[in-house]
Scaffold this active site. Sequence first.
Site, PDB file in Angstrom:
ATOM      1  CG  ASN A  61      -0.378  -0.173   2.534  1.00 28.87           C
ATOM      2  OD1 ASN A  61       0.647  -0.819   2.681  1.00 28.87           O
ATOM      3  ND2 ASN A  61      -1.010   0.404   3.528  1.00 28.87           N
ATOM      4  CB  CYS A  72      -5.242  -1.369  -1.698  1.00 29.20           C
ATOM      5  SG  CYS A  72      -6.598  -0.618  -0.803  1.00 29.20           S
ATOM      6  CD  GLU A  74      -5.270  -5.968  -1.218  1.00 29.08           C
ATOM      7  OE1 GLU A  74      -4.766  -4.832  -1.123  1.00 29.08           O
ATOM      8  OE2 GLU A  74      -5.994  -6.464  -0.336  1.00 29.08           O
TER       9      GLU A  74
END
Length: 161
Positions: A61, A72, A74
Amino acid sequence: MKPITITHVLNQYQWDELAKEDQKLIELAKESTANSYAPYSQFSVGAALLLNDGTIVTGTNQENAAYPSGLCAERTAIFYANSQYPNQPVKTLAIAARTTKDFIAEHIAPCGACRQVILETERRYKQPIRILLYGKDSVLEVQGITDLLPLCFDGSSLDLG
Ligand code: THU
């Protein structure tokens, strides 16, 4: 009116029950939390992606004083993978998070915006993405994003004809 029941089965593992390959991916997600930039939340998230050809990509992040401008772990990892390896589908995504004290005991799950991006990546490559959610107490395995995002909105809903 008739109720519609949506059922999803997730697998919960103790660390020793995991395949070596999954343990390695999770370890990389954990290690990558050291590269998180989280001066505002002090919550460091690491994501590790295994691509079909065996390439592993990590992301963390990245926060910003203008909070919504941050991203984030991901999505950082997925966008990097899609930029660098556009022909490689994502096979598995491992996610780990820590506070300033330690890794979290209970797994975190991807936020709604990340779920939507994971969905797009599945659709783009026509392959489900296994997701491993690390917690010190146990690891959850999700077989594909629709287990976390039922009734999802994807490109098939758009009339592009
Ligand atoms: N965060 C992630 O990177 N991934 C998640 O799945 C949940 C939240 C980040 C965003 C923000 O930098 C910090 O964690 C606190 O919300």
